[in-house]
Design a protein around this motif. Structure first.
Motif, mmCIF file in Angstrom:
data_model
loop_
_atom_site.group_PDB
_atom_site.id
_atom_site.type_symbol
_atom_site.label_atom_id
_atom_site.label_comp_id
_atom_site.label_asym_id
_atom_site.label_seq_id
_atom_site.Cartn_x
_atom_site.Cartn_y
_atom_site.Cartn_z
ATOM 1 N N LYS A 39 3.182 -3.571 -9.199
ATOM 2 C CA LYS A 39 1.981 -3.425 -10.060
ATOM 3 C C LYS A 39 2.583 -3.913 -11.460
ATOM 4 C CE LYS A 39 -0.867 0.078 -12.353
ATOM 5 N NZ LYS A 39 -0.431 1.022 -13.065
ATOM 6 N N LYS A 40 3.915 -3.322 -11.943
ATOM 7 C CA LYS A 40 4.280 -3.649 -13.085
ATOM 8 C C LYS A 40 4.778 -5.221 -13.327
ATOM 9 C CE LYS A 40 8.517 -2.713 -16.030
ATOM 10 N NZ LYS A 40 9.911 -2.020 -15.696
ATOM 11 N N LEU A 42 2.995 -7.465 -11.510
ATOM 12 C CA LEU A 42 2.072 -8.386 -11.622
ATOM 13 C C LEU A 42 1.116 -8.214 -12.869
ATOM 14 C CD1 LEU A 42 0.917 -7.685 -7.773
ATOM 15 C CD2 LEU A 42 1.489 -9.907 -8.847
ATOM 16 N N GLU A 43 1.131 -6.887 -13.532
ATOM 17 C CA GLU A 43 0.130 -6.698 -14.643
ATOM 18 C C GLU A 43 1.199 -7.948 -15.888
ATOM 19 O OE1 GLU A 43 -1.243 -2.376 -15.070
ATOM 20 O OE2 GLU A 43 0.782 -2.620 -15.261
ATOM 21 N N GLU A 44 2.488 -7.972 -15.743
ATOM 22 C CA GLU A 44 3.157 -8.581 -16.545
ATOM 23 C C GLU A 44 2.623 -10.377 -16.509
ATOM 24 O OE1 GLU A 44 4.579 -8.121 -19.338
ATOM 25 O OE2 GLU A 44 5.574 -10.178 -19.829
ATOM 26 N N TYR A 45 2.470 -10.571 -15.115
ATOM 27 C CA TYR A 45 2.125 -11.822 -14.639
ATOM 28 C C TYR A 45 0.675 -12.240 -15.204
ATOM 29 C CZ TYR A 45 5.180 -13.729 -10.846
ATOM 30 O OH TYR A 45 6.273 -14.428 -10.406
ATOM 31 N N THR A 46 -0.116 -11.167 -15.264
ATOM 32 C CA THR A 46 -1.458 -11.254 -15.765
ATOM 33 C C THR A 46 -1.432 -11.510 -17.367
ATOM 34 O OG1 THR A 46 -2.403 -9.775 -14.338
ATOM 35 C CG2 THR A 46 -3.888 -10.317 -16.189
ATOM 36 N N ARG A 47 -0.639 -10.989 -18.208
ATOM 37 C CA ARG A 47 -0.300 -10.973 -19.353
ATOM 38 C C ARG A 47 0.223 -12.477 -19.845
ATOM 39 N NH1 ARG A 47 2.846 -10.227 -23.636
ATOM 40 N NH2 ARG A 47 4.628 -10.225 -22.325
ATOM 41 N N PHE A 74 0.153 -5.525 2.916
ATOM 42 C CA PHE A 74 -0.637 -6.534 2.018
ATOM 43 C C PHE A 74 -1.633 -5.631 1.705
ATOM 44 C CE2 PHE A 74 -3.447 -10.235 1.216
ATOM 45 C CZ PHE A 74 -3.018 -10.388 -0.123
ATOM 46 N N GLU A 75 -2.656 -4.967 2.662
ATOM 47 C CA GLU A 75 -3.774 -4.196 2.370
ATOM 48 C C GLU A 75 -3.493 -3.057 1.558
ATOM 49 O OE1 GLU A 75 -6.865 -5.368 2.919
ATOM 50 O OE2 GLU A 75 -5.913 -6.937 3.883
ATOM 51 N N GLU A 76 -2.209 -2.447 1.992
ATOM 52 C CA GLU A 76 -1.999 -1.134 1.355
ATOM 53 C C GLU A 76 -1.699 -1.603 -0.173
ATOM 54 O OE1 GLU A 76 0.361 0.896 5.026
ATOM 55 O OE2 GLU A 76 1.686 0.119 3.484
ATOM 56 N N LEU A 77 -1.050 -2.713 -0.374
ATOM 57 C CA LEU A 77 -0.812 -3.193 -1.866
ATOM 58 C C LEU A 77 -2.166 -3.385 -2.587
ATOM 59 C CD1 LEU A 77 1.028 -3.911 -4.274
ATOM 60 C CD2 LEU A 77 0.959 -6.368 -3.251
ATOM 61 N N LYS A 78 -3.117 -3.946 -1.946
ATOM 62 C CA LYS A 78 -4.417 -4.139 -2.659
ATOM 63 C C LYS A 78 -5.216 -2.956 -2.869
ATOM 64 C CE LYS A 78 -5.881 -7.635 0.484
ATOM 65 N NZ LYS A 78 -6.770 -8.710 0.896
ATOM 66 N N ALA A 79 -5.101 -2.172 -1.961
ATOM 67 C CA ALA A 79 -5.624 -1.017 -1.913
ATOM 68 C C ALA A 79 -5.247 0.094 -3.409
ATOM 69 C CB ALA A 79 -5.490 0.202 -1.125
ATOM 70 N N TYR A 80 -3.641 -0.053 -3.400
ATOM 71 C CA TYR A 80 -2.911 0.348 -4.645
ATOM 72 C C TYR A 80 -3.429 0.051 -5.824
ATOM 73 C CZ TYR A 80 0.909 2.115 -7.219
ATOM 74 O OH TYR A 80 1.818 2.714 -8.522
ATOM 75 N N GLU A 82 -6.171 -1.445 -6.797
ATOM 76 C CA GLU A 82 -7.782 -1.199 -7.012
ATOM 77 C C GLU A 82 -7.778 -0.746 -8.492
ATOM 78 O OE1 GLU A 82 -9.980 -0.161 -3.582
ATOM 79 O OE2 GLU A 82 -11.363 0.542 -4.927
ATOM 80 N N GLY A 83 -8.818 -1.782 -9.093
ATOM 81 C CA GLY A 83 -9.088 -1.473 -10.645
ATOM 82 C C GLY A 83 -8.191 -2.024 -11.522
ATOM 83 N N VAL A 84 -7.045 -2.567 -11.204
ATOM 84 C CA VAL A 84 -5.697 -2.967 -11.917
ATOM 85 C C VAL A 84 -6.110 -4.806 -12.197
ATOM 86 C CG1 VAL A 84 -3.511 -3.472 -12.425
ATOM 87 C CG2 VAL A 84 -4.244 -1.532 -11.126
#
Ligand code: FE2
Length: 236
Positions: A39-40, A42-47, A74-80, A82-84
């Motif tokens: 998550k950390k 991928l959030e930086e990637y978004t930035r 992969f499905e577990e990651l997408k669920a984690y 969610e909303g990000v």
């Protein structure tokens, strides 16, 4: 020597970037360990403006991930997530050209990059004894072999690059090679292949967050930067 004002910062290349090679799917190989770390990153990637990320976990005799297991994670990651807000995510794989690859290819159990390209790698020191045969079988099955980080293979010379390109193998540059993270020889090979227009794809091959911190200070000569921009524009 190149003077500092002839250099350009690397980071702007991530705006609109598609990362075709990453180990961000957590806990399945030597890449990212936890959902939190994924998550950390991928959030930086978004930035940074990254648009799309291919998650390409290792599949090899030592890391025998199955298609089914990877899809589940992969499905577990997408669920984690969610909303990000994260870039678009696509599941694929990076396949070592070994005995397991041969088996999986025969069973049709592969995770291609985009329906036609299958990302493959070899050891950095020696090619597999049956590399010709494996590449031939992969092509016969209707796929285009995409060789990860050709610039990093110690056993490859210019004539090998030409041979594989002429055999219909596509090449993927590892961005970290170009900024020197793997030493001078990989960087020089990457510059040569880039100038010769031999790359078809590009990826970070990112295994952990630290790499993004290293990219932050990275600079390229204006000339190399313009070749890189051309490749990125071509593949995205
Ligand atoms: Fe990789």
């Amino acid at each position: 020597m190149e003077l500092p004002f002839f250099k350009k910062a690397l980071l702007p290349v991530f705006n609109g970037f598609v990362d075709y090679h990453s180990h961000i799917l957590p806990g399945v190989d030597d890449g990212v360990r936890s959902f939190e770390d994924s998550k950390k990153i991928l959030e930086e990637y978004t930035r940074l403006g990254v648009r799309k990320v291919y998650l390409t976990p290792h599949v090899m005799e030592d890391v025998p991930n199955t298609v089914e297991e990877l899809k589940k994670r992969f499905e577990e990651l997408k669920a984690y997530l969610e909303g990000v807000t994260v870039p678009e995510l696509v599941l694929a794989s990076e396949n070592m050209l070994d005995g397991l690859f041969s088996e999986r290819l025969e069973k049709g159990e592969l995770l291609p990059l985009d329906g036609e390209h299958v990302l493959v790698e070899t050891s950095y020191y020696n090619p597999p004894y049956n590399m010709e045969e494996l590449i031939f079988k992969l092509k016969s099955a209707g796929y285009i072999p995409l060789l990860a980080h050709p610039e990093r293979y110690r056993y490859m010379e210019k004539s090998d690059y030409e041979h594989w390109k002429n055999s219909g193998v596509h090449f993927q540059m590892n961005l970290s090679s170009l900024v020197g993270f793997y030493g001078d020889s990989a960087r020089k090979n990457a510059e040569m292949l880039l100038k010769e227009n031999m790359y078809d794809f590009i990826g970070t091959d990112l295994h952990r967050y630290r790499v993004l911190e290293m990219y932050e200070g990275a600079k390229l000569s204006k000339r190399i930067f313009s070749y890189l921009e051309k490749l990125i524009y071509f593949v995205r």
